[in-house]
Scaffold this motif. Structure first.
Motif, PDB file in Angstrom:
ATOM      1  N   PHE A 144      13.188  18.017 -44.404  1.00 36.28           N
ATOM      2  CA  PHE A 144      12.428  19.251 -44.554  1.00 36.28           C
ATOM      3  C   PHE A 144      11.526  19.454 -43.355  1.00 36.28           C
ATOM      4  O   PHE A 144      10.534  18.765 -43.250  1.00 36.28           O
ATOM      5  CB  PHE A 144      11.614  19.140 -45.838  1.00 36.28           C
ATOM      6  CG  PHE A 144      11.011  20.431 -46.315  1.00 36.28           C
ATOM      7  CD1 PHE A 144      11.770  21.587 -46.424  1.00 36.28           C
ATOM      8  CD2 PHE A 144       9.673  20.477 -46.677  1.00 36.28           C
ATOM      9  CE1 PHE A 144      11.216  22.766 -46.883  1.00 36.28           C
ATOM     10  CE2 PHE A 144       9.112  21.657 -47.147  1.00 36.28           C
ATOM     11  CZ  PHE A 144       9.897  22.795 -47.250  1.00 36.28           C
ATOM     12  N   ALA A 145      11.826  20.308 -42.466  1.00 40.41           N
ATOM     13  CA  ALA A 145      12.886  21.297 -42.376  1.00 40.41           C
ATOM     14  C   ALA A 145      13.241  21.506 -40.904  1.00 40.41           C
ATOM     15  O   ALA A 145      12.528  21.056 -40.007  1.00 40.41           O
ATOM     16  CB  ALA A 145      12.404  22.605 -42.975  1.00 40.41           C
ATOM     17  N   SER A 158      11.229  22.931 -33.212  1.00 42.05           N
ATOM     18  CA  SER A 158      12.200  23.939 -33.637  1.00 42.05           C
ATOM     19  C   SER A 158      11.501  25.299 -33.625  1.00 42.05           C
ATOM     20  O   SER A 158      10.601  25.540 -34.432  1.00 42.05           O
ATOM     21  CB  SER A 158      12.704  23.630 -35.052  1.00 42.05           C
ATOM     22  OG  SER A 158      13.407  22.424 -35.047  1.00 42.05           O
ATOM     23  N   ILE A 159      11.957  26.143 -32.710  1.00 44.01           N
ATOM     24  CA  ILE A 159      11.256  27.419 -32.543  1.00 44.01           C
ATOM     25  C   ILE A 159      12.104  28.543 -33.102  1.00 44.01           C
ATOM     26  O   ILE A 159      13.239  28.768 -32.673  1.00 44.01           O
ATOM     27  CB  ILE A 159      10.947  27.646 -31.050  1.00 44.01           C
ATOM     28  CG1 ILE A 159      10.094  26.469 -30.565  1.00 44.01           C
ATOM     29  CG2 ILE A 159      10.210  28.960 -30.849  1.00 44.01           C
ATOM     30  CD1 ILE A 159       9.817  26.482 -29.113  1.00 44.01           C
ATOM     31  N   LEU A 160      11.548  29.226 -34.093  1.00 45.79           N
ATOM     32  CA  LEU A 160      12.337  30.284 -34.733  1.00 45.79           C
ATOM     33  C   LEU A 160      11.439  31.317 -35.381  1.00 45.79           C
ATOM     34  O   LEU A 160      10.253  31.073 -35.632  1.00 45.79           O
ATOM     35  CB  LEU A 160      13.324  29.691 -35.742  1.00 45.79           C
ATOM     36  CG  LEU A 160      12.862  29.107 -37.077  1.00 45.79           C
ATOM     37  CD1 LEU A 160      14.076  28.750 -37.923  1.00 45.79           C
ATOM     38  CD2 LEU A 160      12.012  27.871 -36.911  1.00 45.79           C
ATOM     39  N   ASP A 161      12.031  32.473 -35.644  1.00 49.19           N
ATOM     40  CA  ASP A 161      11.290  33.565 -36.270  1.00 49.19           C
ATOM     41  C   ASP A 161      11.267  33.366 -37.779  1.00 49.19           C
ATOM     42  O   ASP A 161      12.105  32.668 -38.347  1.00 49.19           O
ATOM     43  CB  ASP A 161      11.950  34.903 -35.914  1.00 49.19           C
ATOM     44  CG  ASP A 161      13.374  34.966 -36.435  1.00 49.19           C
ATOM     45  OD1 ASP A 161      14.240  34.256 -35.887  1.00 49.19           O
ATOM     46  OD2 ASP A 161      13.616  35.685 -37.433  1.00 49.19           O
ATOM     47  N   TYR A 189      11.250  14.853 -38.841  1.00 48.74           N
ATOM     48  CA  TYR A 189      10.571  14.329 -37.658  1.00 48.74           C
ATOM     49  C   TYR A 189       9.979  15.420 -36.763  1.00 48.74           C
ATOM     50  O   TYR A 189       8.963  15.234 -36.120  1.00 48.74           O
ATOM     51  CB  TYR A 189      11.581  13.577 -36.788  1.00 48.74           C
ATOM     52  CG  TYR A 189      12.067  12.252 -37.319  1.00 48.74           C
ATOM     53  CD1 TYR A 189      11.199  11.170 -37.440  1.00 48.74           C
ATOM     54  CD2 TYR A 189      13.408  12.059 -37.642  1.00 48.74           C
ATOM     55  CE1 TYR A 189      11.658   9.933 -37.887  1.00 48.74           C
ATOM     56  CE2 TYR A 189      13.870  10.826 -38.087  1.00 48.74           C
ATOM     57  CZ  TYR A 189      12.989   9.766 -38.214  1.00 48.74           C
ATOM     58  OH  TYR A 189      13.442   8.553 -38.640  1.00 48.74           O
ATOM     59  N   ASN A 190      10.697  16.548 -36.704  1.00 43.83           N
ATOM     60  CA  ASN A 190      10.413  17.556 -35.676  1.00 43.83           C
ATOM     61  C   ASN A 190       9.191  18.403 -35.983  1.00 43.83           C
ATOM     62  O   ASN A 190       8.600  18.311 -37.057  1.00 43.83           O
ATOM     63  CB  ASN A 190      11.633  18.480 -35.560  1.00 43.83           C
ATOM     64  CG  ASN A 190      12.047  18.999 -36.913  1.00 43.83           C
ATOM     65  OD1 ASN A 190      12.597  18.255 -37.722  1.00 43.83           O
ATOM     66  ND2 ASN A 190      11.753  20.260 -37.194  1.00 43.83           N
ATOM     67  N   LYS A 191       8.869  19.249 -35.013  1.00 45.02           N
ATOM     68  CA  LYS A 191       7.840  20.279 -35.248  1.00 45.02           C
ATOM     69  C   LYS A 191       8.544  21.569 -35.625  1.00 45.02           C
ATOM     70  O   LYS A 191       9.710  21.766 -35.290  1.00 45.02           O
ATOM     71  CB  LYS A 191       7.075  20.588 -33.952  1.00 45.02           C
ATOM     72  CG  LYS A 191       6.360  19.439 -33.334  1.00 45.02           C
ATOM     73  CD  LYS A 191       5.695  19.934 -32.034  1.00 45.02           C
ATOM     74  CE  LYS A 191       5.623  18.830 -31.021  1.00 45.02           C
ATOM     75  NZ  LYS A 191       5.232  19.243 -29.698  1.00 45.02           N
ATOM     76  N   ILE A 192       7.833  22.451 -36.300  1.00 45.72           N
ATOM     77  CA  ILE A 192       8.334  23.817 -36.467  1.00 45.72           C
ATOM     78  C   ILE A 192       7.291  24.735 -35.839  1.00 45.72           C
ATOM     79  O   ILE A 192       6.115  24.688 -36.220  1.00 45.72           O
ATOM     80  CB  ILE A 192       8.532  24.177 -37.956  1.00 45.72           C
ATOM     81  CG1 ILE A 192       9.568  23.243 -38.590  1.00 45.72           C
ATOM     82  CG2 ILE A 192       8.951  25.643 -38.111  1.00 45.72           C
ATOM     83  CD1 ILE A 192       9.829  23.471 -40.054  1.00 45.72           C
TER      84      ILE A 192
END
Ligand code: BGC
Length: 747
Positions: A144-145, A158-161, A189-192
């Motif tokens: 997640f996520a 993770s770069i998103l709209d 693990y990642n960033k959003i």
């Protein structure tokens, strides 16, 4: 409990267990992977990559296969069987299922995930969880996520709209949480958009708990904790693995300073306590666990999940009297599971050659069956594939066999789509995915018609990799979700790109006909008839085709599905009820744009029939100013950076790691380019890894990418080595050599 104990309780005891506090009657609890079977490590050597030994357990087909069954009940049975084994092995929570979206076919871990479609992934996961948990064992919904690439998986942003996040990437989690009610959710693990998932209050509290009503516990992925202070505030409860006392003193200081409310810690303590005490109750009673029955279930699942992709002249099923040549190493050594944390030590293993009987030479055969696919070193957790090709020698084997024998069938084993330039040269293709420990028996039954293939692809198979919208910018240091909502068939349909096999496609040894489609309000009915000569199962898919004249939308989206078993000549009426969400878009909330929505149903994406149209006089959803003429209105190829930035409404600023400014979030791999100390560290890591594993194996690459590619803080958490070691080498990497030595020597 005193504050220090509370903080300690919210971190594991070791690699797999929570901490016990006998004085409060709290035992420890065991967790282990995973989604396709248990990986319980009891020996001294533990790891989160499936390298060291684990106790034998049933190896079920991987999610790449089970998703193709489109059978919620069947996937539920896997969940409950794994839970029985968990109870038998004293495991309170097992770590799965994974519902990350297959955004790009090269993601090394796609085999662990269900689909490119959020609805299909969410429904299968919900059933898996509900059934697994029915006797009290818990699951962990992961990751997640927005963890959709293995490159930099431990630190990427993770770069998103917002619309893409909600409609595509959060939806499977939302369905699985609302319907399945998992006991735990694992944060990725990642960033959003710049915020690590472990610290992400919007994600873990506002959305997960506030909007979706999640009442369980959030555990970190192994080594995913970023900032323990922020994470307590965000609602991230348990830090795994344990043993490093990560940021313990800083948390104590933050409470003392009034920067962190002790109530935030108490909340997490209560959740950990609840989870552990519930598991204790469940595990108290010895339940029965029939590993032989689970092997049988694994076979049935493999049979029901196989997809018949091609069957010219009804080359399949094979007839008993035919002379068959079985060709290719994968007959004796099929690929049946993926590498990494989901790796299982199977209770038994049946390869096709074990059960297929003798093979005649290539020249004498009526039919040649080639067993081929992706070898294990091609796809794994920890790294992405470099291309979508099969090994050259396997392509050659298929082509040479087909040149010698016009009746050639290929049985494919792989965890993700591959390019199949040979597809037109063979008569039959049976896709097994990664079929688990009973894969050999399933192959035999499918080839000889004892079982009838009924799987449908849960992801599109492009003709070539360059056809994917994200092909030119996947993967990158930061994951740029430029294609927005146009993932999988949502893109190929809208851009009208020809693909090898469509999402939802799959053949059978029998035929099905559709009749009498009806739409009554928001109730859809359709009759399916088995018009062929043998029993079979059909997946009935329902798509909603939204209006195309307003805010940009896919051509059609899967909104309902079911699987029906039919005897020859038998008919069944299937009904679906639609709800508002079937028509919605995300625009600061779920809204139904007004217009006419066509309802399509059928068993194959090319042969859908129209059941009618639903008129919605819903809300006016404004067309964004940037939309007219944009890639998103008329997608073709890859969107450019500028097109994406315009949609995103901001400039993308790439991450740069810089000597002098390195932090605990930087990795040895990145820092070694600028630092001798990190180059030495890299060599040490490499040496340690090469002691136990051979270079050129998936295991070696995965270990190297994961350890040298881990942020220093993750290494600290996972290794249990003292913080001062990492702080010391970090200072050195930043050019402060003396300061580094001082830190290292500090008592
Ligand atoms: C994986 C998780 C897994 C965990 C424990 C991590 O590296 O991302 O999926 O559950 O390890 O093995």
């Amino acid at each position: 409990m005193e504050l220090k104990s509370k903080i300690a309780f919210c971190e594991g005891k070791n690699f797999w267990e929570t901490k016990e506090f006998p004085q409060y009657g709290i035992p420890s609890m065991f967790m282990c992977d995973g989604p396709h079977g248990l990986r319980k490590q009891e020996g001294v050597n533990k790891d989160y990559l499936g390298v060291n030994d684990s106790r034998p357990a049933t190896c079920f087909p991987a999610a790449v296969s089970t998703a193709c069954s489109w059978d919620v009940e069947l996937v539920g049975k896997i969940g409950s069987a794994i839970a029985e084994e968990a109870a038998d092995q004293g495991v309170g929570i097992f770590l799965g299922p994974g519902v990350n979206i297959k955004r790009n076919p090269l993601c090394g871990r796609n085999f662990e995930y269900f689909s490119e479609d959020p609805y299909l992934a969410g429904k299968l996961a919900a059933s898996f969880i509900k059934n697994a948990q029915k006797n009290g064992i818990g699951t962990s919904l992961k990751h997640f996520a927005c963890n959709n690439q293995e490159f930099k998986r431990l630190s990427s942003d993770s770069i998103l709209d917002e619309r893409t996040l909600r409609e595509i990437y959060l939806t499977p989690f939302e369905i699985a949480v609302r319907e399945g009610k998992p006991k735990t959710v694992m944060c990725a693990y990642n960033k959003i958009n710049g915020v690590y998932c472990s610290d992400n209050k919007e994600l873990l509290t506002n959305i997960l708990r506030g909007e979706w009503g999640f009442e369980g516990l959030v555990v970190t992925d192994w080594g995913a904790m970023h900032d323990r202070i922020a994470s307590f505030k965000a609602g991230c409860d348990l830090n795994m693995p344990g043993g490093s006392n990560y940021m313990e003193q800083k948390v104590l200081d933050a409470v003392a300073r009034g920067e962190l409310d002790e109530a935030d810690i108490d909340r997490s303590v209560q959740r950990v306590k609840k989870m552990v005490l519930e598991a204790q109750q469940v595990l108290k009673n010895k339940t029965c666990c029939d590993y032989d029955a689970h092997h049988e279930l694994a076979r049935i699942v493999a049979e029901q999940s196989a997809v018949l992709l091609k069957n010219v002249d009804n080359i399949l099923p094979l007839k008993k009297e035919q002379k068959i040549a079985f060709v290719g190493d994968m007959a004796k050594d099929m690929r049946y599971q993926g590498a990494g944390s989901s790796h299982i030590n199977p209770t038994r293993l049946v390869h096709p050659a074990d059960v297929l009987g003798s093979s005649v030479s290539v020249e004498q055969a009526d039919v040649a069956v080639v067993f081929a696919g992706l070898p294990s070193e091609y796809e794994s957790e920890g790294f992405d594939r470099e291309n979508m090709k099969m090994p050259q020698e396997q392509v050659k084997l298929i082509e040479e066999t087909a040149a010698k024998n016009p009746n050639t069938v290929v049985v494919l084993f792989c965890g993700a789509p591959v390019e199949t330039p040979w597809a037109d040269k063979v008569k039959g293709i049976l896709y097994m995915g990664l079929p688990g420990q009973a894969g050999g028996e399933a192959v035999r039954n499918l080839l000889y018609g004892v079982a009838n293939p009924s799987g449908k692809l849960a992801e599109t198979w492009p003709i070539q990799y360059s056809d994917c919208p994200s092909a030119t910018y996947y993967p990158q240091w930061d994951a740029q979700y430029r294609e927005g909502i146009y993932v999988g068939y949502r893109y190929y349909d809208k851009a009208d790109v020809r693909v090898r096999w469509k999402f939802g496609f799959g053949l059978s040894y029998t035929d099905f006909a559709y009749s009498n489609p009806q739409l009554d309000g928001e109730m859809v009915r359709v009759t399916v008839t088995n018009t062929g000569n043998c029993p079979g199962a059909e997946v009935v898919q329902l798509y909603v085709a939204p209006p195309q004249d307003g805010i940009h939308r896919p051509v059609r989206e899967l909104k309902r599905f079911t699987k029906v078993h039919l005897e020859p000549g038998e008919s069944k009426e299937v009904s679906f009820s639609l709800d508002e969400r079937c028509f919605s878009v995300w625009d600061n909330g779920w809204k139904v744009p007004s217009g006419s929505y066509t309802i399509l149903a059928g068993g194959n994406p090319d042969k859908l029939i129209v059941a009618g149209a639903v008129e919605k006089s819903g809300e006016v959803v404004k067309i964004p100013d940037w939309q007219p003429g944009s890639w998103y209105e008329n997608p073709k190829g890859s969107p450019s950076l500028e097109q994406w930035e315009t949609m995103l409404g901001r400039k993308y600023v790439p991450y740069t790691s810089q000597k002098g400014k390195f932090t605990m979030n930087d990795t040895v791999t990145d820092m070694k380019r600028h630092s001798l100390v990190m180059r030495i560290m890299y060599l040490v890591v490499k040496r340690i890894i090469s002691k136990g594993t051979k270079p050129d194996t998936a295991e070696y690459r995965m270990l190297l990418e994961t350890s040298a590619g881990s942020p220093l803080r993750s290494l600290q958490i996972s290794s249990g080595i003292k913080e001062k070691f990492f702080k010391g080498i970090l200072a050195m990497a930043n050019g402060e050599f003396i300061q580094g030595i001082r830190i290292l020597l500090k008592k």
